[in-house]
Scaffold this active site. Structure first.
Site, PDB file in Angstrom:
ATOM      1  CE  LYS A 221      -4.532  -1.896   1.936  1.00 43.06           C
ATOM      2  NZ  LYS A 221      -5.252  -1.683   2.963  1.00 43.06           N
ATOM      3  NE  ARG A 255      -7.854  -8.473   1.295  1.00 39.34           N
ATOM      4  CZ  ARG A 255      -7.757  -7.592   0.475  1.00 39.34           C
ATOM      5  NH1 ARG A 255      -6.758  -6.627   0.543  1.00 39.34           N
ATOM      6  NH2 ARG A 255      -8.352  -7.552  -0.653  1.00 39.34           N
TER       7      ARG A 255
END
Length: 274
Positions: A221, A255
């Site tokens: 991210k 995740r």
């Protein structure tokens, strides 16, 4: 900590990995995009061999500013992917990344085991009744607004206190529906700027007070690559650093896009914690 996936009890006291498979053309990390059955199955096979306990399928890109798509389009993408994976790997535990009740319902009917909702039921009031009906594990993420508006929804007095208050309300609401297996996701990157992400991350052990499994999704991210002045494609090392820190702070599920590396984090960190 046990969750029930289609009659199988999965123990989260030892952390598990959830591999990301996006059946979208516009997810933020190009390496996670899969548009053909062959690509989907190859990715699923590799992730399962590398140690993934769950595969998280998403057919609606939730990156900031992502284009909205109709429910029918989301279903057109997700259902064939579910059916293909379960034909090849019938024991796979599939998590479906959706905030829409009709998509959740159809996906569970097709054999999915978990629903991963970025809105914790706030974007579709019919979602919680669906989860209660099927009695599947439900991942509740913190977010404000929608994927289209969340970049402008980060005016917190104290981001950690606000996220904890949010979950207190959402967990009670879910319990009132009779939902048993709840998993919390702080929502890194959703309605939070880079500094707010790290502030929240630094206090993540506070979420242990809920006595619920904690999922952390920071893989590649912008909170990583913006700090390192790089790109999502070059953010694996930074992802590994934060995954390790997350495990030390109590994460039960990672995740990720890169399952093998996440499993290595778990195996080595468990040596420290044990």
């Amino acid at each position: 900590m046990l969750i029930n996936c289609k009659g199988k009890l999965i123990d989260l006291s030892k952390p598990k990995v959830m591999g990301i498979i996006n059946v979208t053309p516009d997810s933020f990390y190009s390496g996670s995009r899969h548009e053909s059955e062959t690509e989907i199955l190859e990715s699923a096979e590799k992730m399962l061999k590398d140690g993934a306990s769950f595969l998280d399928l998403g057919a609606y890109s939730s990156r900031p500013g992502a284009k909205d798509i109709p429910v029918d389009e989301e279903l057109k993408r997700i259902i064939p992917a579910i059916e293909s994976i379960l034909r090849r790997f019938p024991e796979a535990n599939l998590s479906i990344d959706t905030f829409r009740a009709p998509v959740a319902s159809k996906s569970l009917e097709a054999g999915a085991a978990i629903i991963n909702d970025i809105s914790a039921g706030k974007l579709d009031e019919k979602m919680l009744p669906i989860i209660a009906k099927f009695q599947v594990p439900y991942i509740m993420m913190h977010m404000r607004g929608t994927p289209q508006t969340m970049k402008n929804e980060n005016d917190y007095k104290d981001v950690t206190e606000d996220v904890i208050a949010y979950f207190s309300e959402r967990v009670k609401f879910a319990r009132d529906f009779g939902i048993n297996d709840l998993i919390l996701d702080p929502g890194f990157g959703f309605a939070k700027d880079v500094d707010q992400n790290y502030e929240l991350f630094s206090k993540m052990e506070l979420f242990r007070n809920f006595n619920l499994p904690l999922l952390v999704g920071v893989s590649r991210k912008s909170m990583i690559w913006k700090k390192l002045n790089t790109s999502s494609g070059e953010a694996l090392n930074g992802t590994t650093v934060l995954n390790t820190a997350a495990l030390l702070k109590g994460a039960n599920i990672l995740r990720v896009h890169d399952v093998k590396e996440a499993m290595e984090c778990i195996n080595l960190t468990s040596e420290i914690l044990n």
